[in-house]
Design an enzyme around this catalytic site. Structure first.
Site, PDB file in Angstrom:
ATOM      1  N   GLU A 189       0.815  -1.223   0.000  1.00  0.00           N
ATOM      2  CA  GLU A 189       0.000   0.000   0.000  1.00  0.00           C
ATOM      3  C   GLU A 189       0.846   1.269   0.000  1.00  0.00           C
ATOM      4  O   GLU A 189       0.327   2.373   0.192  1.00  0.00           O
ATOM      5  CB  GLU A 189      -0.972  -0.002   1.177  1.00  0.00           C
ATOM      6  CG  GLU A 189      -2.041  -1.076   1.062  1.00  0.00           C
ATOM      7  CD  GLU A 189      -3.253  -0.821   1.939  1.00  0.00           C
ATOM      8  OE1 GLU A 189      -3.355   0.259   2.550  1.00  0.00           O
ATOM      9  OE2 GLU A 189      -4.110  -1.711   2.018  1.00  0.00           O
ATOM     10  N   ASP A 222      -4.496   0.324  12.017  1.00  0.00           N
ATOM     11  CA  ASP A 222      -5.205  -0.916  11.701  1.00  0.00           C
ATOM     12  C   ASP A 222      -4.332  -2.048  12.214  1.00  0.00           C
ATOM     13  O   ASP A 222      -3.280  -2.337  11.630  1.00  0.00           O
ATOM     14  CB  ASP A 222      -5.445  -1.060  10.194  1.00  0.00           C
ATOM     15  CG  ASP A 222      -6.163  -2.373   9.868  1.00  0.00           C
ATOM     16  OD1 ASP A 222      -6.574  -3.081  10.807  1.00  0.00           O
ATOM     17  OD2 ASP A 222      -6.312  -2.684   8.658  1.00  0.00           O
ATOM     18  N   LYS A 252     -15.682  -2.400   2.462  1.00  0.00           N
ATOM     19  CA  LYS A 252     -14.916  -2.919   1.327  1.00  0.00           C
ATOM     20  C   LYS A 252     -15.910  -3.612   0.400  1.00  0.00           C
ATOM     21  O   LYS A 252     -16.341  -4.738   0.666  1.00  0.00           O
ATOM     22  CB  LYS A 252     -13.883  -3.939   1.811  1.00  0.00           C
ATOM     23  CG  LYS A 252     -12.692  -3.354   2.559  1.00  0.00           C
ATOM     24  CD  LYS A 252     -11.817  -4.475   3.105  1.00  0.00           C
ATOM     25  CE  LYS A 252     -10.543  -3.932   3.733  1.00  0.00           C
ATOM     26  NZ  LYS A 252      -9.819  -4.981   4.492  1.00  0.00           N
TER      27      LYS A 252
END
Ligand code: PGA
Ligand code: ZN
Length: 337
Positions: free
Chosen positions: A143, A179, A262
Site C-alpha cells: 500500500e 489498523d 470494502k
C-alpha cells in the site's frame, strides 16, 4: 484471473439479453451465486459486474459516478471523506518488531482535499528522512507505506509524531490511526495489546483503532469501546466484513463505533449501500477502504463520496494506484459547490 474467467463464461451467459436496474441486477447476481458469502462466483467477479453496470448507467445518464451512487443511496449532500494515509507498516505486511499492520496519518485540520494530500506527502518526505537517520531501509509495502525494522509499536507511534512535527504541522492538524488487523497476527497478546491501546489513547494524538482484536472477540471489542470509545473510533473490518448481519451483531454487542466498507467483501453495489446505511443507522462512521493489490481504478473514491462515508483509506500517497484515488477525490471536490 479467476474472476475474469467466471465473468466470461457462466455469468455472461446468464446476463446477456436481459434488462436490469442496479437493484435487479444485484439481486440476480446474488441468486446466481447462491451462497451466503459469495463463495461460488466470488466477490471480485460479482462486484466487477455490478460496478461495470453502475459505470455504464452513469455514463448513459451523463452523471458523475458518485452522483449515481448518491441517487441510489438517497444521498445528495456530498461531503468529502477524511483520508487515512497508510504510511508505516508492520504485522503480516512487514518483517519487523511492529505488530500493527497499518499506521496511518489522518489530516483533520484542513478544509480542502488538496491540502490534506499535500500534508500527507510532506509527512512522507520527513518520515523517510527520519527512517534513514535511524539506519533503516525505506522500501515500500503493497500500500506504499514504509516497513522499517523498528523494535516496538511505540517507536512507530513516536516516529509518526516526529514526522508530523518535522514537516511543520501540529498533532492538532494531523492525527494518527491504526489498523492492527489482529486476526492476521500469529502471536497476538490480547491482554498486553488491550493495555497498550488504553495507554496510547491517552499519550498520542490517536483518532481510531481498526481490528484491535481477532474477528470473533466481540467481548474485547465491546470492553475497549466502553473504555475509550468516547474519544477514539473502534473500527471493525475483519470483525464486520461489510456484512449487514455482522454489523447488526456489532450493534447488539456495542462492539464498534465505526466500520470499514470494502465493496468486494460483500459483492455488489446494492449490498454496499445497505451496509453503509446500517452503519449510519447506528450513528457510527463509515470508512471506505481500498485493498491490497489495487489497480488504477478510482471507483472507491466515488463510493466514499456518493454514500457519504466519513473516511476513506487508500494507502500512502507514494504509489500511482493509491494516489489515483486521492487525485479523484480532489477532482470530485473541485466540482462540488
Ligand atoms: P487487505 O486489507 O490487505 O485485505 O486488502 C487491508 C486492511 O486490513 O484494511
Ligand atoms: Zn483492516
Amino acid at each position: 484471473v479467476a474472476a475474469v474467467a467466471q465473468i466470461n463464461t457462466e455469468i455472461s451467459v446468464a446476463l446477456v439479453g436481459k434488462e436490469f436496474s442496479q437493484q435487479t441486477l444485484d439481486d440476480f447476481l446474488i441468486k446466481l451465486d447462491g451462497t451466503p458469502a459469495k463463495s461460488r462466483l466470488g466477490g471480485n467477479a460479482l462486484l466487477g459486474i455490478s460496478l461495470a453496470f453502475s459505470r455504464a448507467v452513469a455514463a448513459e445518464q451523463k452523471v458523475e459516478l458518485y452522483r449515481y451512487f448518491g441517487a441510489l443511496a438517497g444521498n445528495t449532500a456530498f461531503v468529502m471523506p477524511i483520508p487515512m494515509f497508510n504510511v508505516l507498516n508492520g504485522g503480516k505486511h512487514a518483517k519487523n518488531g511492529i505488530e500493527i499492520q497499518e499506521c496511518m496519518l489522518v489530516p483533520i485540520g484542513f478544509s480542502r482535499m488538496r491540502e490534506r494530500v499535500d500534508a500527507a506527502v510532506a509527512c512522507v518526505v520527513t518520515l523517510k528522512t527520519l527512517i534513514e537517520q535511524k539506519g533503516h531501509g525505506t522500501e515500500m509495502g503493497d500500500e506504499g507505506g514504509f516497513a522499517p525494522a523498528l523494535k516496538t509499536n511505540d517507536e512507530a507511534m513516536d516516529l509518526l509524531v516526529s514526522a508530523i512535527t518535522a514537516a511543520s504541522y501540529t498533532t492538532g492538524q494531523i492525527k494518527l490511526a491504526l489498523d492492527v488487523a489482529a486476526s492476521s497476527l500469529n502471536n497476538f497478546d490480547k491482554e498486553k495489546m488491550s493495555a497498550w491501546y488504553k495507554t496510547i489513547a491517552k499519550n498520542y494524538p490517536l483518532t481510531s483503532i481498526e481490528d484491535p482484536f481477532t474477528e470473533d472477540d466481540w467481548e474485547r471489542f465491546a470492553a475497549l469501546r466502553a473504555a475509550i470509545g468516547k474519544r477514539i473510533l473502534i473500527i471493525g473490518d475483519d470483525l464486520t466484513v461489510t456484512n449487514t448481519d455482522r454489523i447488526a451483531r456489532a450493534a447488539r454487542e456495542h462492539a464498534v463505533n465505526a466500520v470499514i466498507i470494502k465493496p468486494n467483501q460483500v459483492g455488489t453495489v446494492t449490498e454496499t449501500i445497505a451496509a453503509v446505511a446500517a452503519v449510519h443507522a447506528n450513528g457510527w462512521k463509515a470508512v471506505a477502504s481500498n485493498r491490497s493489490g489495487e489497480t488504477l481504478d478510482t471507483w472507491i473514491a466515488d463510493i466514499a463520496v456518493g454514500l457519504g462515508c466519513e473516511y476513506i483509506k487508500a494507502g500512502a500517497p507514494t504509489k500511482p494506484e493509491r494516489m489515483a484515488k486521492y487525485t479523484r477525490l480532489i477532482e470530485i471536490e473541485s466540482a462540488l459547490p
